[in-house]
Motif scaffolding. Structure first.
Motif, PDB file in Angstrom:
ATOM      1  N   ASP A 369       0.862  -1.187   0.000  1.00  0.00           N
ATOM      2  CA  ASP A 369       0.000   0.000   0.000  1.00  0.00           C
ATOM      3  C   ASP A 369       0.898   1.237   0.000  1.00  0.00           C
ATOM      4  O   ASP A 369       1.572   1.509   1.002  1.00  0.00           O
ATOM      5  CB  ASP A 369      -0.897  -0.011   1.238  1.00  0.00           C
ATOM      6  CG  ASP A 369      -1.853   1.175   1.289  1.00  0.00           C
ATOM      7  OD1 ASP A 369      -1.698   2.108   0.475  1.00  0.00           O
ATOM      8  OD2 ASP A 369      -2.736   1.171   2.165  1.00  0.00           O
ATOM      9  N   THR A 371       0.300   4.212   0.427  1.00  0.00           N
ATOM     10  CA  THR A 371      -0.028   5.208   1.444  1.00  0.00           C
ATOM     11  C   THR A 371       0.566   4.835   2.799  1.00  0.00           C
ATOM     12  O   THR A 371       0.615   5.658   3.714  1.00  0.00           O
ATOM     13  CB  THR A 371      -1.553   5.369   1.591  1.00  0.00           C
ATOM     14  OG1 THR A 371      -2.117   4.148   2.111  1.00  0.00           O
ATOM     15  CG2 THR A 371      -2.189   5.694   0.250  1.00  0.00           C
ATOM     16  N   ARG A 372       1.041   3.578   2.932  1.00  0.00           N
ATOM     17  CA  ARG A 372       1.585   3.112   4.211  1.00  0.00           C
ATOM     18  C   ARG A 372       3.061   2.767   4.135  1.00  0.00           C
ATOM     19  O   ARG A 372       3.756   2.760   5.154  1.00  0.00           O
ATOM     20  CB  ARG A 372       0.819   1.872   4.695  1.00  0.00           C
ATOM     21  CG  ARG A 372      -0.650   2.079   4.983  1.00  0.00           C
ATOM     22  CD  ARG A 372      -1.234   0.813   5.581  1.00  0.00           C
ATOM     23  NE  ARG A 372      -0.593   0.479   6.855  1.00  0.00           N
ATOM     24  CZ  ARG A 372      -0.717  -0.701   7.457  1.00  0.00           C
ATOM     25  NH1 ARG A 372      -1.405  -1.662   6.882  1.00  0.00           N
ATOM     26  NH2 ARG A 372      -0.128  -0.915   8.617  1.00  0.00           N
TER      27      ARG A 372
END
Length: 602
Positions: A369, A371-372
Protein backbone atom coordinates in the motif's frame (compact mmCIF):
# COMPACT_ATOMS: atom_id res chain seq x y z
CA UNK A 1 37.70 -15.03 37.85
CA UNK A 2 35.01 -15.99 35.36
CA UNK A 3 31.51 -17.34 35.84
CA UNK A 4 30.69 -20.06 33.31
CA UNK A 5 27.01 -20.62 32.53
CA UNK A 6 25.17 -22.97 30.21
CA UNK A 7 21.58 -23.99 29.56
CA UNK A 8 21.19 -27.77 29.63
CA UNK A 9 17.72 -28.50 31.06
CA UNK A 10 17.78 -32.28 30.62
CA UNK A 11 21.27 -32.94 31.97
CA UNK A 12 21.80 -34.66 35.34
CA UNK A 13 25.34 -33.35 35.79
CA UNK A 14 27.34 -30.68 33.98
CA UNK A 15 31.05 -29.98 34.30
CA UNK A 16 33.18 -27.26 32.75
CA UNK A 17 36.68 -28.25 31.72
CA UNK A 18 39.07 -25.31 31.88
CA UNK A 19 42.52 -24.87 30.38
CA UNK A 20 42.34 -27.50 27.67
CA UNK A 21 43.59 -27.50 24.08
CA UNK A 22 43.39 -29.34 20.79
CA UNK A 23 40.67 -30.87 18.64
CA UNK A 24 39.04 -32.73 20.26
CA UNK A 25 39.87 -30.68 23.35
CA UNK A 26 41.82 -32.43 26.12
CA UNK A 27 44.05 -31.76 29.11
CA UNK A 28 41.95 -29.40 31.20
CA UNK A 29 40.71 -29.34 34.78
CA UNK A 30 37.12 -30.45 35.46
CA UNK A 31 34.97 -28.21 37.64
CA UNK A 32 31.44 -29.34 38.66
CA UNK A 33 28.69 -26.86 37.83
CA UNK A 34 25.76 -26.05 40.12
CA UNK A 35 22.18 -26.33 38.96
CA UNK A 36 20.39 -22.97 38.78
CA UNK A 37 16.76 -22.36 37.96
CA UNK A 38 15.21 -22.88 34.55
CA UNK A 39 17.67 -25.51 33.35
CA UNK A 40 20.74 -23.28 33.78
CA UNK A 41 24.05 -24.37 35.31
CA UNK A 42 26.90 -22.21 36.60
CA UNK A 43 30.40 -22.41 38.05
CA UNK A 44 32.78 -19.69 39.23
CA UNK A 45 36.37 -20.49 38.30
CA UNK A 46 39.45 -18.56 39.39
CA UNK A 47 42.15 -17.58 36.87
CA UNK A 48 39.83 -18.14 33.91
CA UNK A 49 39.41 -14.74 32.31
CA UNK A 50 39.84 -13.56 28.74
CA UNK A 51 41.74 -16.07 26.61
CA UNK A 52 40.97 -19.15 28.74
CA UNK A 53 39.99 -22.26 26.78
CA UNK A 54 37.07 -24.33 28.09
CA UNK A 55 34.37 -26.85 27.20
CA UNK A 56 31.35 -28.47 28.83
CA UNK A 57 30.69 -32.12 29.67
CA UNK A 58 27.06 -33.22 29.92
CA UNK A 59 26.46 -36.30 32.08
CA UNK A 60 30.11 -37.31 31.75
CA UNK A 61 30.09 -37.11 27.96
CA UNK A 62 32.68 -35.74 25.57
CA UNK A 63 33.84 -32.13 25.68
CA UNK A 64 31.47 -29.79 23.87
CA UNK A 65 31.88 -26.11 22.93
CA UNK A 66 29.73 -23.44 24.57
CA UNK A 67 26.54 -22.77 22.55
CA UNK A 68 27.09 -19.07 23.31
CA UNK A 69 30.81 -19.07 22.61
CA UNK A 70 32.15 -15.88 21.05
CA UNK A 71 35.50 -17.43 20.13
CA UNK A 72 36.27 -20.82 18.57
CA UNK A 73 39.97 -20.50 17.71
CA UNK A 74 40.24 -24.13 16.55
CA UNK A 75 36.85 -24.34 14.85
CA UNK A 76 33.45 -25.68 15.89
CA UNK A 77 34.87 -28.99 17.17
CA UNK A 78 37.53 -27.39 19.34
CA UNK A 79 37.35 -25.73 22.76
CA UNK A 80 35.66 -22.41 23.34
CA UNK A 81 37.73 -19.46 24.49
CA UNK A 82 36.61 -16.77 26.92
CA UNK A 83 36.20 -13.44 25.14
CA UNK A 84 35.77 -10.12 26.95
CA UNK A 85 34.31 -7.65 24.42
CA UNK A 86 34.93 -4.70 26.76
CA UNK A 87 38.71 -5.01 26.32
CA UNK A 88 38.62 -3.43 22.87
CA UNK A 89 39.57 0.27 22.71
CA UNK A 90 36.85 1.71 20.48
CA UNK A 91 37.55 4.97 18.68
CA UNK A 92 33.99 5.53 17.42
CA UNK A 93 32.65 7.53 20.33
CA UNK A 94 31.44 10.26 17.98
CA UNK A 95 29.76 7.82 15.58
CA UNK A 96 26.09 8.84 15.32
CA UNK A 97 25.07 5.76 13.36
CA UNK A 98 23.25 5.41 10.07
CA UNK A 99 19.64 4.59 9.27
CA UNK A 100 19.74 1.75 6.76
CA UNK A 101 16.50 2.86 5.15
CA UNK A 102 17.40 4.71 1.99
CA UNK A 103 21.13 4.00 2.37
CA UNK A 104 23.39 2.43 -0.26
CA UNK A 105 24.36 -1.09 0.88
CA UNK A 106 27.40 -3.00 -0.36
CA UNK A 107 27.30 -6.77 0.16
CA UNK A 108 30.68 -8.44 0.57
CA UNK A 109 31.96 -11.87 1.48
CA UNK A 110 34.99 -11.65 3.75
CA UNK A 111 36.60 -14.80 2.36
CA UNK A 112 36.64 -13.65 -1.28
CA UNK A 113 36.66 -9.86 -1.07
CA UNK A 114 40.46 -10.11 -0.88
CA UNK A 115 42.91 -12.90 -1.61
CA UNK A 116 43.79 -13.08 2.10
CA UNK A 117 40.14 -13.58 3.02
CA UNK A 118 40.29 -11.88 6.42
CA UNK A 119 38.49 -9.01 8.11
CA UNK A 120 41.73 -7.07 8.46
CA UNK A 121 42.45 -7.44 4.74
CA UNK A 122 38.90 -6.33 3.94
CA UNK A 123 39.43 -3.24 6.11
CA UNK A 124 42.36 -2.35 3.85
CA UNK A 125 39.90 -1.91 0.95
CA UNK A 126 37.42 0.34 2.75
CA UNK A 127 38.63 3.52 1.06
CA UNK A 128 37.40 2.08 -2.25
CA UNK A 129 33.91 1.85 -0.76
CA UNK A 130 34.10 5.38 0.61
CA UNK A 131 35.11 6.72 -2.81
CA UNK A 132 32.22 4.81 -4.37
CA UNK A 133 29.74 6.45 -1.99
CA UNK A 134 28.72 3.36 -0.04
CA UNK A 135 26.91 4.07 3.22
CA UNK A 136 26.49 0.60 4.74
CA UNK A 137 28.90 -2.34 4.35
CA UNK A 138 26.96 -5.60 4.55
CA UNK A 139 29.04 -8.58 5.63
CA UNK A 140 27.88 -12.05 4.72
CA UNK A 141 27.69 -14.29 7.81
CA UNK A 142 30.77 -14.53 10.01
CA UNK A 143 29.44 -17.16 12.44
CA UNK A 144 31.93 -20.02 12.89
CA UNK A 145 31.65 -22.99 10.53
CA UNK A 146 33.84 -26.05 9.78
CA UNK A 147 36.84 -25.58 7.49
CA UNK A 148 38.64 -22.55 6.11
CA UNK A 149 36.28 -21.40 3.38
CA UNK A 150 32.53 -21.26 2.89
CA UNK A 151 29.69 -18.88 2.22
CA UNK A 152 28.91 -18.65 5.94
CA UNK A 153 25.31 -19.83 5.75
CA UNK A 154 26.28 -23.16 7.35
CA UNK A 155 27.37 -21.56 10.60
CA UNK A 156 27.06 -23.66 13.77
CA UNK A 157 28.50 -21.39 16.47
CA UNK A 158 26.10 -18.53 15.99
CA UNK A 159 27.64 -16.26 18.64
CA UNK A 160 31.23 -16.72 17.43
CA UNK A 161 33.27 -15.04 14.68
CA UNK A 162 34.87 -17.47 12.22
CA UNK A 163 38.50 -17.87 13.33
CA UNK A 164 40.05 -17.86 9.82
CA UNK A 165 38.44 -14.43 9.31
CA UNK A 166 40.35 -13.21 12.37
CA UNK A 167 38.02 -14.02 15.26
CA UNK A 168 35.87 -11.66 17.36
CA UNK A 169 38.39 -8.87 17.93
CA UNK A 170 38.99 -8.66 14.17
CA UNK A 171 35.30 -7.93 13.72
CA UNK A 172 35.54 -5.17 16.32
CA UNK A 173 38.53 -3.73 14.46
CA UNK A 174 36.65 -3.90 11.16
CA UNK A 175 33.58 -2.13 12.50
CA UNK A 176 35.72 0.52 14.18
CA UNK A 177 37.59 1.10 10.90
CA UNK A 178 34.28 1.44 9.03
CA UNK A 179 32.92 3.96 11.50
CA UNK A 180 36.14 5.98 11.26
CA UNK A 181 35.40 6.37 7.54
CA UNK A 182 31.72 7.17 7.95
CA UNK A 183 30.57 3.69 6.93
CA UNK A 184 27.86 1.76 8.75
CA UNK A 185 28.06 -2.02 9.09
CA UNK A 186 25.29 -4.54 8.50
CA UNK A 187 25.89 -8.14 9.53
CA UNK A 188 24.12 -11.04 7.83
CA UNK A 189 22.87 -13.47 10.49
CA UNK A 190 21.29 -16.91 10.09
CA UNK A 191 18.87 -18.23 12.70
CA UNK A 192 16.60 -20.40 10.56
CA UNK A 193 18.96 -23.41 10.50
CA UNK A 194 22.45 -24.59 11.41
CA UNK A 195 25.01 -26.28 9.20
CA UNK A 196 25.38 -30.05 8.79
CA UNK A 197 28.63 -30.41 10.77
CA UNK A 198 29.69 -29.18 14.21
CA UNK A 199 26.16 -28.55 15.49
CA UNK A 200 26.07 -29.64 19.13
CA UNK A 201 22.97 -27.67 20.16
CA UNK A 202 20.64 -30.73 20.26
CA UNK A 203 22.83 -32.26 22.98
CA UNK A 204 22.26 -29.24 25.23
CA UNK A 205 18.50 -28.84 24.94
CA UNK A 206 15.39 -28.65 22.73
CA UNK A 207 16.83 -26.18 20.24
CA UNK A 208 14.93 -27.87 17.40
CA UNK A 209 11.40 -29.19 16.99
CA UNK A 210 9.65 -31.70 14.76
CA UNK A 211 6.48 -29.60 14.96
CA UNK A 212 7.53 -27.67 11.85
CA UNK A 213 9.52 -28.40 8.71
CA UNK A 214 11.83 -26.05 6.82
CA UNK A 215 13.89 -26.46 3.63
CA UNK A 216 16.73 -27.53 5.94
CA UNK A 217 14.73 -30.12 7.91
CA UNK A 218 13.43 -29.76 11.46
CA UNK A 219 12.79 -26.19 12.55
CA UNK A 220 14.47 -24.11 15.21
CA UNK A 221 12.23 -24.38 18.27
CA UNK A 222 10.49 -21.03 18.60
CA UNK A 223 7.09 -22.13 19.90
CA UNK A 224 7.28 -25.69 21.32
CA UNK A 225 8.20 -26.71 24.91
CA UNK A 226 11.56 -25.25 25.86
CA UNK A 227 11.29 -22.49 23.28
CA UNK A 228 11.58 -19.65 25.78
CA UNK A 229 15.34 -20.13 26.15
CA UNK A 230 15.79 -20.90 22.45
CA UNK A 231 14.11 -17.62 21.57
CA UNK A 232 16.39 -15.86 24.04
CA UNK A 233 19.37 -17.57 22.38
CA UNK A 234 18.29 -16.05 19.05
CA UNK A 235 17.25 -12.60 20.28
CA UNK A 236 20.15 -12.05 22.68
CA UNK A 237 22.59 -13.36 20.10
CA UNK A 238 21.34 -10.81 17.59
CA UNK A 239 21.41 -7.94 20.06
CA UNK A 240 24.99 -8.62 21.14
CA UNK A 241 26.25 -7.95 17.59
CA UNK A 242 24.61 -4.53 17.83
CA UNK A 243 25.82 -3.87 21.36
CA UNK A 244 29.24 -5.54 21.83
CA UNK A 245 30.45 -5.20 18.24
CA UNK A 246 28.82 -1.80 17.49
CA UNK A 247 27.16 -3.20 14.34
CA UNK A 248 24.55 -0.84 12.91
CA UNK A 249 22.19 -3.26 11.17
CA UNK A 250 21.37 -6.93 10.83
CA UNK A 251 20.23 -8.73 7.70
CA UNK A 252 18.21 -11.75 8.84
CA UNK A 253 18.46 -14.68 6.46
CA UNK A 254 15.32 -16.43 5.10
CA UNK A 255 13.00 -15.34 7.90
CA UNK A 256 10.11 -17.21 6.25
CA UNK A 257 11.81 -20.34 7.67
CA UNK A 258 11.58 -18.97 11.22
CA UNK A 259 8.32 -20.84 11.81
CA UNK A 260 6.71 -19.40 14.93
CA UNK A 261 3.07 -19.78 15.99
CA UNK A 262 3.58 -17.85 19.24
CA UNK A 263 1.38 -14.90 20.10
CA UNK A 264 4.38 -12.63 19.43
CA UNK A 265 6.59 -13.72 16.54
CA UNK A 266 10.30 -13.89 17.37
CA UNK A 267 10.99 -11.17 14.77
CA UNK A 268 8.54 -8.83 16.47
CA UNK A 269 10.16 -9.61 19.82
CA UNK A 270 13.58 -8.85 18.39
CA UNK A 271 12.40 -5.61 16.82
CA UNK A 272 10.97 -4.32 20.09
CA UNK A 273 14.16 -5.13 22.01
CA UNK A 274 16.32 -3.66 19.25
CA UNK A 275 14.32 -0.44 19.54
CA UNK A 276 15.05 -0.35 23.27
CA UNK A 277 18.73 -0.96 22.60
CA UNK A 278 18.74 1.82 20.01
CA UNK A 279 17.49 4.22 22.67
CA UNK A 280 20.14 2.94 25.06
CA UNK A 281 23.11 3.32 22.71
CA UNK A 282 21.82 6.51 21.11
CA UNK A 283 22.07 5.50 17.45
CA UNK A 284 19.70 3.96 14.90
CA UNK A 285 19.67 0.18 14.58
CA UNK A 286 18.21 -1.33 11.43
CA UNK A 287 16.75 -4.80 10.94
CA UNK A 288 16.55 -6.03 7.34
CA UNK A 289 14.73 -9.26 6.48
CA UNK A 290 15.19 -11.65 3.61
CA UNK A 291 11.67 -12.95 3.12
CA UNK A 292 10.06 -15.05 0.42
CA UNK A 293 6.56 -14.17 1.59
CA UNK A 294 6.02 -10.93 -0.38
CA UNK A 295 4.16 -9.68 2.67
CA UNK A 296 4.40 -5.98 3.55
CA UNK A 297 3.56 -6.83 7.16
CA UNK A 298 7.26 -7.69 7.40
CA UNK A 299 8.06 -3.98 7.49
CA UNK A 300 5.10 -2.87 9.57
CA UNK A 301 5.58 -1.98 13.26
CA UNK A 302 5.44 -4.84 15.74
CA UNK A 303 3.10 -2.87 17.97
CA UNK A 304 0.65 -2.66 15.04
CA UNK A 305 0.69 -6.38 14.37
CA UNK A 306 3.61 -6.42 11.94
CA UNK A 307 6.98 -8.13 12.20
CA UNK A 308 8.79 -4.87 12.95
CA UNK A 309 11.58 -5.03 10.35
CA UNK A 310 12.75 -1.69 8.99
CA UNK A 311 13.39 -3.11 5.52
CA UNK A 312 13.30 -6.30 3.46
CA UNK A 313 15.03 -7.56 0.35
CA UNK A 314 12.96 -7.12 -2.81
CA UNK A 315 13.71 -10.16 -4.95
CA UNK A 316 10.87 -9.38 -7.36
CA UNK A 317 12.63 -6.18 -8.41
CA UNK A 318 15.73 -8.22 -9.18
CA UNK A 319 13.77 -10.90 -11.04
CA UNK A 320 11.93 -8.37 -13.17
CA UNK A 321 15.10 -6.53 -14.17
CA UNK A 322 17.29 -9.62 -14.61
CA UNK A 323 14.75 -11.45 -16.76
CA UNK A 324 14.22 -8.37 -18.92
CA UNK A 325 17.88 -7.70 -19.67
CA UNK A 326 19.01 -11.35 -19.99
CA UNK A 327 15.96 -13.02 -21.53
CA UNK A 328 16.13 -15.82 -18.94
CA UNK A 329 12.79 -17.40 -18.06
CA UNK A 330 13.78 -20.60 -16.23
CA UNK A 331 12.85 -21.42 -12.64
CA UNK A 332 11.48 -18.50 -10.66
CA UNK A 333 12.03 -16.13 -13.61
CA UNK A 334 9.14 -17.77 -15.47
CA UNK A 335 6.60 -15.02 -14.68
CA UNK A 336 9.05 -12.17 -15.19
CA UNK A 337 10.76 -10.48 -18.14
CA UNK A 338 8.02 -8.16 -19.38
CA UNK A 339 8.09 -4.37 -19.29
CA UNK A 340 4.92 -4.51 -17.21
CA UNK A 341 6.64 -6.69 -14.60
CA UNK A 342 9.43 -4.13 -14.33
CA UNK A 343 6.95 -1.28 -14.15
CA UNK A 344 4.97 -2.98 -11.41
CA UNK A 345 7.98 -3.86 -9.28
CA UNK A 346 9.69 -0.48 -9.72
CA UNK A 347 6.56 1.26 -8.45
CA UNK A 348 5.32 -1.31 -5.92
CA UNK A 349 8.19 -3.70 -5.01
CA UNK A 350 6.21 -6.92 -5.55
CA UNK A 351 5.09 -8.57 -8.78
CA UNK A 352 3.38 -11.42 -6.98
CA UNK A 353 1.02 -9.53 -4.71
CA UNK A 354 -2.04 -11.73 -4.43
CA UNK A 355 -1.42 -13.08 -7.94
CA UNK A 356 -0.69 -16.57 -9.23
CA UNK A 357 2.93 -17.67 -9.12
CA UNK A 358 3.68 -20.26 -11.77
CA UNK A 359 6.89 -21.27 -10.03
CA UNK A 360 5.13 -21.87 -6.69
CA UNK A 361 1.91 -23.10 -8.31
CA UNK A 362 -0.24 -20.98 -6.02
CA UNK A 363 -1.46 -17.45 -5.39
CA UNK A 364 1.31 -15.56 -3.64
CA UNK A 365 1.95 -12.34 -1.75
CA UNK A 366 0.06 -9.23 -0.73
CA UNK A 367 0.20 -5.80 -2.38
CA UNK A 368 2.21 -2.93 -0.97
CA UNK A 369 0.00 0.00 0.00
CA UNK A 370 1.83 3.16 -1.17
CA UNK A 371 -0.03 5.21 1.44
CA UNK A 372 1.59 3.11 4.21
CA UNK A 373 4.90 1.94 2.79
CA UNK A 374 7.85 3.79 1.33
CA UNK A 375 10.49 2.61 -1.09
CA UNK A 376 13.22 2.92 1.55
CA UNK A 377 11.71 -0.17 3.23
CA UNK A 378 12.72 -2.37 0.30
CA UNK A 379 16.30 -3.23 -0.67
CA UNK A 380 16.78 -3.52 -4.45
CA UNK A 381 19.72 -4.91 -6.41
CA UNK A 382 20.81 -6.25 -9.78
CA UNK A 383 22.92 -8.98 -8.12
CA UNK A 384 23.50 -10.55 -4.72
CA UNK A 385 25.22 -13.64 -3.36
CA UNK A 386 22.14 -15.83 -3.92
CA UNK A 387 21.34 -14.69 -7.43
CA UNK A 388 24.93 -15.23 -8.57
CA UNK A 389 26.21 -18.06 -6.39
CA UNK A 390 23.19 -20.30 -6.76
CA UNK A 391 23.70 -20.50 -10.51
CA UNK A 392 25.44 -23.66 -11.75
CA UNK A 393 28.77 -21.94 -12.43
CA UNK A 394 28.35 -18.83 -10.28
CA UNK A 395 28.44 -16.62 -13.35
CA UNK A 396 27.69 -12.94 -12.88
CA UNK A 397 25.57 -10.93 -15.36
CA UNK A 398 28.73 -8.91 -16.02
CA UNK A 399 30.40 -11.97 -17.55
CA UNK A 400 27.94 -12.02 -20.47
CA UNK A 401 26.06 -8.72 -20.71
CA UNK A 402 27.43 -5.69 -22.61
CA UNK A 403 28.83 -2.88 -20.51
CA UNK A 404 26.05 -0.54 -21.54
CA UNK A 405 23.37 -2.97 -20.33
CA UNK A 406 25.18 -3.29 -16.99
CA UNK A 407 25.29 0.50 -16.80
CA UNK A 408 21.57 0.71 -17.56
CA UNK A 409 20.69 -1.88 -14.90
CA UNK A 410 22.77 0.02 -12.36
CA UNK A 411 21.01 3.28 -13.20
CA UNK A 412 17.56 1.75 -12.72
CA UNK A 413 18.48 0.43 -9.26
CA UNK A 414 20.66 3.27 -7.98
CA UNK A 415 18.27 5.97 -9.17
CA UNK A 416 15.10 4.06 -8.28
CA UNK A 417 12.87 4.59 -5.22
CA UNK A 418 14.33 1.78 -3.09
CA UNK A 419 17.30 1.30 -0.78
CA UNK A 420 19.91 0.17 -3.33
CA UNK A 421 22.50 -2.54 -2.82
CA UNK A 422 25.59 -3.55 -4.80
CA UNK A 423 27.20 -6.98 -4.71
CA UNK A 424 30.98 -6.77 -4.38
CA UNK A 425 32.70 -6.19 -7.72
CA UNK A 426 29.48 -5.28 -9.47
CA UNK A 427 30.55 -1.64 -9.54
CA UNK A 428 33.25 -2.44 -12.09
CA UNK A 429 31.45 -5.25 -13.91
CA UNK A 430 33.61 -7.97 -12.36
CA UNK A 431 34.22 -10.90 -14.68
CA UNK A 432 35.26 -13.21 -11.85
CA UNK A 433 32.50 -15.68 -10.95
CA UNK A 434 31.19 -16.15 -7.44
CA UNK A 435 30.76 -19.86 -7.05
CA UNK A 436 29.43 -22.18 -4.38
CA UNK A 437 32.36 -23.41 -2.27
CA UNK A 438 32.82 -25.34 0.96
CA UNK A 439 35.73 -26.78 2.95
CA UNK A 440 34.19 -29.49 5.10
CA UNK A 441 36.98 -31.48 6.82
CA UNK A 442 34.72 -34.55 6.85
CA UNK A 443 35.45 -36.26 3.52
CA UNK A 444 32.11 -38.10 3.49
CA UNK A 445 30.18 -34.87 3.97
CA UNK A 446 32.32 -33.16 1.34
CA UNK A 447 31.52 -35.92 -1.15
CA UNK A 448 27.81 -35.62 -0.37
CA UNK A 449 27.85 -31.86 -0.94
CA UNK A 450 29.76 -32.29 -4.20
CA UNK A 451 27.44 -34.95 -5.56
CA UNK A 452 24.34 -33.11 -4.36
CA UNK A 453 25.39 -29.93 -6.12
CA UNK A 454 26.19 -31.71 -9.36
CA UNK A 455 23.02 -33.81 -9.18
CA UNK A 456 20.88 -30.71 -8.67
CA UNK A 457 22.13 -29.04 -11.83
CA UNK A 458 22.27 -32.26 -13.84
CA UNK A 459 18.49 -32.41 -13.39
CA UNK A 460 18.36 -29.04 -15.17
CA UNK A 461 20.45 -30.24 -18.10
CA UNK A 462 23.96 -29.33 -16.94
CA UNK A 463 26.91 -31.66 -17.50
CA UNK A 464 28.17 -32.62 -14.02
CA UNK A 465 31.74 -31.89 -15.07
CA UNK A 466 30.81 -28.28 -15.83
CA UNK A 467 29.62 -27.67 -12.26
CA UNK A 468 32.56 -26.50 -10.10
CA UNK A 469 33.60 -28.80 -7.28
CA UNK A 470 32.52 -27.02 -4.07
CA UNK A 471 35.28 -28.69 -2.06
CA UNK A 472 38.10 -27.69 -4.41
CA UNK A 473 40.30 -24.82 -3.28
CA UNK A 474 40.33 -23.61 -6.88
CA UNK A 475 36.57 -22.96 -6.68
CA UNK A 476 37.06 -20.52 -3.83
CA UNK A 477 40.13 -19.00 -5.46
CA UNK A 478 38.26 -18.40 -8.73
CA UNK A 479 35.67 -16.43 -6.76
CA UNK A 480 38.15 -13.94 -5.28
CA UNK A 481 37.79 -10.43 -6.69
CA UNK A 482 40.42 -9.28 -9.17
CA UNK A 483 41.33 -5.80 -7.97
CA UNK A 484 43.19 -5.04 -11.20
CA UNK A 485 39.93 -5.07 -13.18
CA UNK A 486 38.66 -1.63 -12.06
CA UNK A 487 41.91 0.10 -12.99
CA UNK A 488 41.46 0.16 -16.78
CA UNK A 489 39.15 -0.46 -19.73
CA UNK A 490 35.54 -1.39 -19.13
CA UNK A 491 36.15 -1.90 -15.43
CA UNK A 492 37.34 1.67 -14.93
CA UNK A 493 34.50 3.05 -17.08
CA UNK A 494 31.81 1.18 -15.15
CA UNK A 495 33.33 2.15 -11.81
CA UNK A 496 33.28 5.82 -12.84
CA UNK A 497 29.66 5.40 -13.96
CA UNK A 498 28.60 3.92 -10.63
CA UNK A 499 30.29 6.78 -8.79
CA UNK A 500 28.41 9.25 -10.99
CA UNK A 501 25.08 7.57 -10.24
CA UNK A 502 25.71 7.47 -6.51
CA UNK A 503 26.68 11.14 -6.51
CA UNK A 504 23.53 12.02 -8.46
CA UNK A 505 21.38 10.12 -6.01
CA UNK A 506 22.95 11.99 -3.14
CA UNK A 507 22.61 15.45 -4.68
CA UNK A 508 19.15 15.33 -6.29
CA UNK A 509 16.02 15.12 -4.14
CA UNK A 510 13.94 13.68 -7.00
CA UNK A 511 16.31 10.73 -7.21
CA UNK A 512 15.97 10.04 -3.48
CA UNK A 513 12.19 10.32 -3.43
CA UNK A 514 10.85 6.99 -2.18
CA UNK A 515 7.11 7.48 -2.57
CA UNK A 516 5.71 4.39 -4.26
CA UNK A 517 2.79 3.93 -6.66
CA UNK A 518 2.52 4.82 -10.34
CA UNK A 519 2.36 8.57 -10.70
CA UNK A 520 3.70 11.44 -12.81
CA UNK A 521 6.75 11.34 -10.53
CA UNK A 522 7.37 7.57 -10.60
CA UNK A 523 6.68 5.33 -13.55
CA UNK A 524 8.26 3.12 -16.19
CA UNK A 525 7.23 3.55 -19.81
CA UNK A 526 8.66 2.11 -23.00
CA UNK A 527 8.40 -0.21 -25.96
CA UNK A 528 9.16 -3.80 -25.05
CA UNK A 529 9.47 -4.95 -28.65
CA UNK A 530 11.81 -2.11 -29.57
CA UNK A 531 13.89 -2.65 -26.43
CA UNK A 532 13.78 0.79 -24.87
CA UNK A 533 12.30 2.09 -21.63
CA UNK A 534 12.26 5.22 -19.51
CA UNK A 535 12.20 5.41 -15.71
CA UNK A 536 10.38 8.57 -14.58
CA UNK A 537 11.81 10.15 -11.42
CA UNK A 538 10.26 13.55 -10.85
CA UNK A 539 11.89 15.90 -13.34
CA UNK A 540 14.47 13.24 -14.24
CA UNK A 541 14.27 10.60 -16.93
CA UNK A 542 16.48 7.49 -17.05
CA UNK A 543 16.35 6.43 -20.70
CA UNK A 544 17.57 2.92 -21.53
CA UNK A 545 18.28 1.25 -24.86
CA UNK A 546 18.68 -2.51 -24.48
CA UNK A 547 18.61 -3.21 -28.21
CA UNK A 548 21.44 -3.83 -30.66
CA UNK A 549 20.55 -0.73 -32.70
CA UNK A 550 20.61 3.02 -32.04
CA UNK A 551 17.23 4.54 -31.12
CA UNK A 552 15.56 7.85 -30.51
CA UNK A 553 13.45 8.07 -27.37
CA UNK A 554 11.00 10.85 -26.56
CA UNK A 555 11.22 12.02 -22.96
CA UNK A 556 7.56 12.74 -22.31
CA UNK A 557 6.96 15.44 -19.79
CA UNK A 558 3.86 14.12 -18.09
CA UNK A 559 1.80 15.97 -15.51
CA UNK A 560 3.56 17.77 -12.71
CA UNK A 561 6.62 18.85 -14.70
CA UNK A 562 6.43 22.51 -15.54
CA UNK A 563 8.69 24.87 -17.42
CA UNK A 564 9.96 25.40 -20.93
CA UNK A 565 10.21 22.43 -23.24
CA UNK A 566 13.43 20.53 -23.63
CA UNK A 567 15.78 18.46 -21.52
CA UNK A 568 19.42 18.58 -20.50
CA UNK A 569 21.72 15.60 -20.43
CA UNK A 570 22.99 14.96 -16.91
CA UNK A 571 24.94 11.71 -17.38
CA UNK A 572 25.27 8.97 -19.98
CA UNK A 573 26.97 5.66 -20.67
CA UNK A 574 27.11 4.89 -24.38
CA UNK A 575 27.88 1.37 -25.53
CA UNK A 576 30.30 -1.24 -24.18
CA UNK A 577 32.86 1.22 -22.81
CA UNK A 578 30.55 4.16 -22.31
CA UNK A 579 32.44 6.18 -24.91
CA UNK A 580 29.79 6.50 -27.62
CA UNK A 581 27.92 9.77 -27.87
CA UNK A 582 24.48 10.19 -26.36
CA UNK A 583 22.68 13.29 -27.64
CA UNK A 584 19.65 15.15 -26.28
CA UNK A 585 17.79 17.56 -28.57
CA UNK A 586 14.64 19.11 -27.21
CA UNK A 587 12.89 16.23 -25.50
CA UNK A 588 14.40 13.53 -27.66
CA UNK A 589 17.41 11.49 -26.60
CA UNK A 590 19.47 9.64 -29.21
CA UNK A 591 20.83 6.46 -27.69
CA UNK A 592 23.41 4.19 -29.29
CA UNK A 593 22.97 0.43 -28.89
CA UNK A 594 23.20 -0.80 -25.29
CA UNK A 595 23.29 2.56 -23.59
CA UNK A 596 21.66 4.69 -20.92
CA UNK A 597 21.11 8.41 -20.37
CA UNK A 598 20.00 10.42 -17.36
CA UNK A 599 18.29 13.65 -18.39
CA UNK A 600 16.52 16.46 -16.55
CA UNK A 601 13.47 18.08 -18.07
CA UNK A 602 13.59 21.84 -18.15
Amino acid sequence: MHVFTVWAPDATTVEVEVGLAGTPPTGGSLVPMARDGGGWWSAEVADSGHGTDYAFHLDGGDARPDPRSAWQPEGPDGPSRVFDPSRFAWSDGSWAGVDGRGALFYELHVGTFTSEGTLDAAAGRLDHLVDLGVQVVELQPVAAFPGRWGWGYDGVDLWAVHAPYGGPEALQRFVDACHARGLGVCLDVVYNHLGPAGNYLPEFGPYFTDEHETPWGTAVNLDAPGSREVRAFVVEGALRWLRDFHVDALRLDAVHALVDDSAVHVLAELSLKAADLSDEVGRPLTLVAESDLNDPRMVEPARDGGYGMQAQWADDVHHALHALVTGERQGYYVDFGSLEALRTTMTGAFWHAGTYSTFREEVWGRPVDPTRHRGRSFVAYTSNHDQVGNRATGDRPSQTLPGGVLAASAALVLLGPFSPMLFMGEEWGARTPWQFFTDFPDAELGDAVREGRRGEFASHGWDAEDVPDPQATSTRDASVLDWDEPTSGRGAALLAWHRTLVELRGSEADLRDDVLGRSPSLDVVGDEDAGWLVLVRGAFRVAVNLSDAAQEVVLERGAGVEGESGAELVAAYGGELGDQDVVVEGEVVRLPAHSVAVARLR
